[in-house]
Design a protein around this motif. Structure first.
Motif, PDB file in Angstrom:
ATOM      1  N   ARG A 481       1.954   0.701  -6.399  1.00 19.19           N
ATOM      2  CA  ARG A 481       1.015   1.344  -5.487  1.00 19.19           C
ATOM      3  C   ARG A 481       1.542   1.159  -4.064  1.00 19.19           C
ATOM      4  O   ARG A 481       2.114   0.127  -3.724  1.00 19.19           O
ATOM      5  CB  ARG A 481      -0.392   0.741  -5.600  1.00 19.19           C
ATOM      6  CG  ARG A 481      -1.125   1.091  -6.881  1.00 19.19           C
ATOM      7  CD  ARG A 481      -1.450   2.580  -6.953  1.00 19.19           C
ATOM      8  NE  ARG A 481      -2.256   2.916  -8.122  1.00 19.19           N
ATOM      9  CZ  ARG A 481      -1.770   3.230  -9.322  1.00 19.19           C
ATOM     10  NH1 ARG A 481      -0.450   3.205  -9.523  1.00 19.19           N
ATOM     11  NH2 ARG A 481      -2.577   3.535 -10.302  1.00 19.19           N
ATOM     12  N   GLY A 482       1.332   2.188  -3.234  1.00 18.52           N
ATOM     13  CA  GLY A 482       1.824   2.156  -1.869  1.00 18.52           C
ATOM     14  C   GLY A 482       0.763   1.723  -0.870  1.00 18.52           C
ATOM     15  O   GLY A 482      -0.418   2.032  -1.029  1.00 18.52           O
ATOM     16  N   VAL A 483       1.195   0.992   0.145  1.00 16.45           N
ATOM     17  CA  VAL A 483       0.307   0.542   1.220  1.00 16.45           C
ATOM     18  C   VAL A 483       0.927   0.958   2.558  1.00 16.45           C
ATOM     19  O   VAL A 483       2.122   0.767   2.784  1.00 16.45           O
ATOM     20  CB  VAL A 483       0.128  -0.993   1.183  1.00 16.45           C
ATOM     21  CG1 VAL A 483      -0.727  -1.448   2.345  1.00 16.45           C
ATOM     22  CG2 VAL A 483      -0.502  -1.431  -0.127  1.00 16.45           C
ATOM     23  N   ASN A 484       0.095   1.527   3.445  1.00 13.61           N
ATOM     24  CA  ASN A 484       0.548   1.941   4.779  1.00 13.61           C
ATOM     25  C   ASN A 484       1.713   2.924   4.721  1.00 13.61           C
ATOM     26  O   ASN A 484       2.670   2.842   5.508  1.00 13.61           O
ATOM     27  CB  ASN A 484       0.944   0.727   5.629  1.00 13.61           C
ATOM     28  CG  ASN A 484      -0.243  -0.151   5.990  1.00 13.61           C
ATOM     29  OD1 ASN A 484      -1.374   0.323   6.053  1.00 13.61           O
ATOM     30  ND2 ASN A 484       0.015  -1.421   6.226  1.00 13.61           N
ATOM     31  N   LEU A 485       1.649   3.857   3.784  1.00 12.66           N
ATOM     32  CA  LEU A 485       2.648   4.915   3.664  1.00 12.66           C
ATOM     33  C   LEU A 485       1.981   6.266   3.865  1.00 12.66           C
ATOM     34  O   LEU A 485       0.818   6.451   3.501  1.00 12.66           O
ATOM     35  CB  LEU A 485       3.328   4.877   2.292  1.00 12.66           C
ATOM     36  CG  LEU A 485       4.175   3.636   1.977  1.00 12.66           C
ATOM     37  CD1 LEU A 485       4.682   3.693   0.548  1.00 12.66           C
ATOM     38  CD2 LEU A 485       5.346   3.513   2.947  1.00 12.66           C
ATOM     39  N   THR A 486       2.723   7.216   4.417  1.00  6.14           N
ATOM     40  CA  THR A 486       2.186   8.560   4.591  1.00  6.14           C
ATOM     41  C   THR A 486       2.126   9.273   3.247  1.00  6.14           C
ATOM     42  O   THR A 486       2.789   8.866   2.284  1.00  6.14           O
ATOM     43  CB  THR A 486       3.051   9.378   5.555  1.00  6.14           C
ATOM     44  OG1 THR A 486       4.343   9.601   4.934  1.00  6.14           O
ATOM     45  CG2 THR A 486       3.236   8.653   6.879  1.00  6.14           C
ATOM     46  N   SER A 487       1.367  10.329   3.195  1.00  7.01           N
ATOM     47  CA  SER A 487       1.265  11.095   1.946  1.00  7.01           C
ATOM     48  C   SER A 487       2.618  11.676   1.558  1.00  7.01           C
ATOM     49  O   SER A 487       2.950  11.776   0.373  1.00  7.01           O
ATOM     50  CB  SER A 487       0.227  12.218   2.095  1.00  7.01           C
ATOM     51  OG  SER A 487       0.570  13.073   3.162  1.00  7.01           O
ATOM     52  N   ARG A 488       3.416  12.048   2.559  1.00 10.05           N
ATOM     53  CA  ARG A 488       4.745  12.594   2.254  1.00 10.05           C
ATOM     54  C   ARG A 488       5.645  11.522   1.659  1.00 10.05           C
ATOM     55  O   ARG A 488       6.396  11.774   0.706  1.00 10.05           O
ATOM     56  CB  ARG A 488       5.375  13.159   3.530  1.00 10.05           C
ATOM     57  CG  ARG A 488       6.716  13.852   3.300  1.00 10.05           C
ATOM     58  CD  ARG A 488       6.554  15.061   2.401  1.00 10.05           C
ATOM     59  NE  ARG A 488       7.824  15.686   2.096  1.00 10.05           N
ATOM     60  CZ  ARG A 488       8.172  16.106   0.884  1.00 10.05           C
ATOM     61  NH1 ARG A 488       7.337  15.945  -0.135  1.00 10.05           N
ATOM     62  NH2 ARG A 488       9.330  16.685   0.684  1.00 10.05           N
ATOM     63  N   GLU A 489       5.603  10.315   2.203  1.00 10.60           N
ATOM     64  CA  GLU A 489       6.406   9.225   1.668  1.00 10.60           C
ATOM     65  C   GLU A 489       5.981   8.890   0.242  1.00 10.60           C
ATOM     66  O   GLU A 489       6.828   8.654  -0.642  1.00 10.60           O
ATOM     67  CB  GLU A 489       6.286   7.988   2.565  1.00 10.60           C
ATOM     68  CG  GLU A 489       7.004   8.127   3.904  1.00 10.60           C
ATOM     69  CD  GLU A 489       6.661   7.033   4.884  1.00 10.60           C
ATOM     70  OE1 GLU A 489       7.535   6.659   5.690  1.00 10.60           O
ATOM     71  OE2 GLU A 489       5.511   6.547   4.860  1.00 10.60           O
ATOM     72  N   LEU A 490       4.686   8.887  -0.014  1.00 10.77           N
ATOM     73  CA  LEU A 490       4.192   8.634  -1.370  1.00 10.77           C
ATOM     74  C   LEU A 490       4.651   9.722  -2.330  1.00 10.77           C
ATOM     75  O   LEU A 490       4.978   9.445  -3.488  1.00 10.77           O
ATOM     76  CB  LEU A 490       2.664   8.543  -1.357  1.00 10.77           C
ATOM     77  CG  LEU A 490       2.062   7.310  -0.675  1.00 10.77           C
ATOM     78  CD1 LEU A 490       0.558   7.475  -0.504  1.00 10.77           C
ATOM     79  CD2 LEU A 490       2.378   6.041  -1.449  1.00 10.77           C
ATOM     80  N   ASP A 491       4.691  10.974  -1.859  1.00  5.31           N
ATOM     81  CA  ASP A 491       5.153  12.078  -2.698  1.00  5.31           C
ATOM     82  C   ASP A 491       6.620  11.892  -3.084  1.00  5.31           C
ATOM     83  O   ASP A 491       7.004  12.122  -4.239  1.00  5.31           O
ATOM     84  CB  ASP A 491       4.979  13.413  -1.966  1.00  5.31           C
ATOM     85  CG  ASP A 491       3.520  13.848  -1.884  1.00  5.31           C
ATOM     86  OD1 ASP A 491       2.705  13.310  -2.661  1.00  5.31           O
ATOM     87  OD2 ASP A 491       3.199  14.722  -1.051  1.00  5.31           O
ATOM     88  N   ILE A 492       7.453  11.512  -2.110  1.00  8.75           N
ATOM     89  CA  ILE A 492       8.870  11.329  -2.396  1.00  8.75           C
ATOM     90  C   ILE A 492       9.084  10.167  -3.369  1.00  8.75           C
ATOM     91  O   ILE A 492       9.866  10.251  -4.313  1.00  8.75           O
ATOM     92  CB  ILE A 492       9.651  11.084  -1.091  1.00  8.75           C
ATOM     93  CG1 ILE A 492       9.593  12.335  -0.205  1.00  8.75           C
ATOM     94  CG2 ILE A 492      11.104  10.706  -1.392  1.00  8.75           C
ATOM     95  CD1 ILE A 492      10.162  12.111   1.187  1.00  8.75           C
ATOM     96  N   LEU A 493       8.345   9.080  -3.138  1.00 13.74           N
ATOM     97  CA  LEU A 493       8.445   7.925  -4.029  1.00 13.74           C
ATOM     98  C   LEU A 493       7.774   8.175  -5.374  1.00 13.74           C
ATOM     99  O   LEU A 493       8.029   7.465  -6.342  1.00 13.74           O
ATOM    100  CB  LEU A 493       7.805   6.703  -3.370  1.00 13.74           C
ATOM    101  CG  LEU A 493       8.507   6.135  -2.134  1.00 13.74           C
ATOM    102  CD1 LEU A 493       7.607   5.144  -1.405  1.00 13.74           C
ATOM    103  CD2 LEU A 493       9.825   5.464  -2.524  1.00 13.74           C
ATOM    104  N   GLN A 494       6.919   9.195  -5.430  1.00 13.25           N
ATOM    105  CA  GLN A 494       6.089   9.486  -6.608  1.00 13.25           C
ATOM    106  C   GLN A 494       5.286   8.266  -7.024  1.00 13.25           C
ATOM    107  O   GLN A 494       5.236   7.869  -8.196  1.00 13.25           O
ATOM    108  CB  GLN A 494       6.952   9.993  -7.761  1.00 13.25           C
ATOM    109  CG  GLN A 494       7.541  11.375  -7.499  1.00 13.25           C
ATOM    110  CD  GLN A 494       8.140  12.017  -8.730  1.00 13.25           C
ATOM    111  OE1 GLN A 494       8.124  11.463  -9.837  1.00 13.25           O
ATOM    112  NE2 GLN A 494       8.675  13.206  -8.573  1.00 13.25           N
ATOM    113  N   VAL A 495       4.660   7.675  -6.007  1.00 16.04           N
ATOM    114  CA  VAL A 495       3.833   6.492  -6.199  1.00 16.04           C
ATOM    115  C   VAL A 495       2.452   6.787  -5.637  1.00 16.04           C
ATOM    116  O   VAL A 495       2.319   7.430  -4.599  1.00 16.04           O
ATOM    117  CB  VAL A 495       4.459   5.275  -5.487  1.00 16.04           C
ATOM    118  CG1 VAL A 495       3.493   4.108  -5.450  1.00 16.04           C
ATOM    119  CG2 VAL A 495       5.760   4.868  -6.157  1.00 16.04           C
ATOM    120  N   LYS A 496       1.410   6.312  -6.319  1.00 19.76           N
ATOM    121  CA  LYS A 496       0.047   6.505  -5.828  1.00 19.76           C
ATOM    122  C   LYS A 496      -0.275   5.482  -4.753  1.00 19.76           C
ATOM    123  O   LYS A 496       0.333   4.420  -4.678  1.00 19.76           O
ATOM    124  CB  LYS A 496      -0.950   6.363  -6.987  1.00 19.76           C
ATOM    125  CG  LYS A 496      -0.854   7.486  -8.019  1.00 19.76           C
ATOM    126  CD  LYS A 496      -1.904   7.301  -9.100  1.00 19.76           C
ATOM    127  CE  LYS A 496      -1.850   8.441 -10.106  1.00 19.76           C
ATOM    128  NZ  LYS A 496      -2.884   8.287 -11.160  1.00 19.76           N
TER     129      LYS A 496
END
Length: 500
Positions: A481-496
């Motif tokens: 799970r991602g913390v303090n990440l932008t929606s675009r960064e989460l999309d690239i990482l494919q992490v919720k």
């Protein structure tokens, strides 16, 4: 000579009440910071020469020395910081390219620190690795699309694999960039741990023959030390196309570090700079890469994996796809924080992308194309601890390379002056006197201790997640799970995001 505009970045403090004038600091410092003053009958220090390696501090028997960053600064200016001004002064004085060592130290996001791992609770109970088996064994190499059995045995042989007891290897560090004792330490540790070490692009010194059973040999653009004996000595062969600390350019070993032994091993003149060309002059397309891969496989009778090392750059996913289709058995991807012995400062600090984003992009692309099983992914570029290893595997890696962490385990203090060849800890040097400061047996024990500690921690983390084999975590991004990440960064990482 004109007065230098640059001021000393560090300040040496000597406590007169503690200093006993034993001159240990004079003998320990290869940079000439400390010297005995006959007139004053005492040890004096020259701040300008200090690189903050801590050698004198550690070895001072009375604890009389401390090193601090100099408080002296220029007029406050948010755009023109002290390092920027000092670098202009230096280039104005020398007319040369700025060199540096180790990895990118700019404050870019470290995505490992923005990813959190899952843990088991009630419905999926955790596993106690002290009482239940947690399997970390990893196989690197091309996997077949299917297996056919005849009378209980494989009908066709499986492509050659590297077997790791823990998914961590020592990354490419050549003899010359590091001392022979440092290379021996890592090689001995690799053998003890059941993992592999990479000799880098500098060939194999004859004294490394006892450690070739666990070595990955590199074929880089300079072809330093490459011959049939070298290729056959390796458990695997790695074609170095790029490096995270300096994507798009070749390697560089300053002539100051090319002594007689390095000269023989690399097959170059003593004192000459060993500069690998930016491109391989026989590779200008994926088809050319394929030809070299299969030439190496033919030369070694298809008995060992052939990998390709690339730097993490903007189009890394497409490059990875082409490399897999060219026949690479494993792909090593090096992020922009990867260490090096010498790199142009501007390249190191401004070229490439973080390994976390590159890994996610490559794994996603290979899965989308249906070729992920054809290659193993090994990632590098500032893997600092066991949690980084686990997160890398959850993002899609099969294993990781560590370089900087391995050198720190030997005693490196990250002064980033490796290119000078004056490493006071006997690591990034070829000076015979300085090299003796690193005992390879003690170094091997320290490096092995580091990986053993990580092995225990990885098992604890897997057990806490309810996972009993490292293979079950590979590419399982639901465990992150991602913390303090932008929606675009989460999309690239494919992490919720945390909370989803």
């Amino acid at each position: 000579m004109a007065i230098s505009m640059r001021t000393a970045p560090y300040r040496v403090h000597r406590d007169p009440d503690r200093c006993i004038q034993c001159q240990v600091c004079v003998r320990q410092c290869a940079n000439g910071v400390h010297r005995w003053d006959d007139e004053e009958a005492e040890v004096v220090s020259e701040d300008r020469e200090c690189v903050n390696c801590h050698r004198c501090v550690v070895y001072c028997p009375t604890g009389a020395l401390t090193i601090s960053r100099s408080p002296l600064d220029y007029a406050a200016n948010a755009n023109w910081r002290k390092p920027d001004i000092d670098q202009i002064y230096l280039q104005s004085e020398t007319g040369g390219t700025l060199l540096t060592g180790m990895g990118n130290n700019r404050p870019y996001p470290v995505y490992w620190d923005h990813l959190l791992l899952n843990a088991s609770q009630v419905t999926n109970p955790s596993i106690d690795p002290l009482r239940e088996p947690v399997e970390l064994k990893t196989l690197l190499g091309r996997k077949p699309d299917s297996l056919e059995l005849k009378k209980g045995t494989l009908a066709e042989p499986v492509p050659p694999q590297l077997e790791l007891e823990v998914p961590v290897m020592f990354s490419a560090m050549s003899f010359g960039s590091i001392s022979l004792n440092a290379q021996k330490a890592l090689a001995r540790a690799a053998i003890d741990l059941g993992i592999y070490w990479n000799c880098g692009e500098g060939g194999l010194h004859p004294e490394m023959d006892p450690y070739t059973g666990r070595v990955i040999v590199q074929v880089a653009s300079g072809r330093f030390g490459v011959n049939m004996d070298y290729l056959n000595a390796g458990a695997a062969i790695e074609i170095k196309i790029g490096q995270g600390a300096k994507p798009g350019i070749g390697g560089h070993l300053p002539g100051e570090k090319v002594g007689p032994e390095v000269s023989v091993t690399r097959m170059i003149p003593v004192g000459s700079d060993a500069i690998s060309p930016a491109p391989h002059h026989d590779i200008y397309s994926i088809e050319d890469l394929r030809q070299l891969i299969y030439s190496l496989k033919e030369a070694t009778e298809y008995r060992k994996p052939v990998g390709v090392k690339i730097a993490a750059v903007h189009n890394v996913a497409a490059i990875a796809s082409g490399s897999v289709r060219a026949g690479a058995d494993y792909l090593a991807i090096d992020g922009f924080r990867g260490g090096t012995g010498a790199a142009p400062l501007r390249i190191r600090d401004n070229v490439g992308i973080p390994i976390e984003l590159a890994l996610a992009a490559v794994d996603s692309r290979l899965r989308a194309e249906g070729i992920r099983n054809q290659v193993s992914l090994v990632v590098a570029g500032s893997i600092r601890n066991s949690a980084d290893v686990v997160k890398a595997i959850a993002l899609g890696a099969d294993a990781v390379y560590i370089g900087t962490a391995a050198l720190i385990s030997l005693g490196c203090h990250m002064c980033q002056k490796c290119y000078r060849g004056k490493c006071n800890w006997g690591i990034a040097t070829t000076d015979a006197y300085l090299s003796k400061r690193l005992n390879p047996e003690i170094g091997a024990r320290r490096a092995a201790n580091l990986i053993q500690a990580w092995k225990h921690e990885i098992k604890e983390m897997l057990g806490g997640m309810g996972i009993n084999a490292i293979e079950s975590l590979r590419g399982n991004r639901l465990a992150l799970r991602g913390v303090n990440l932008t929606s675009r960064e989460l999309d690239i990482l494919q992490v919720k995001a945390a909370g989803e």
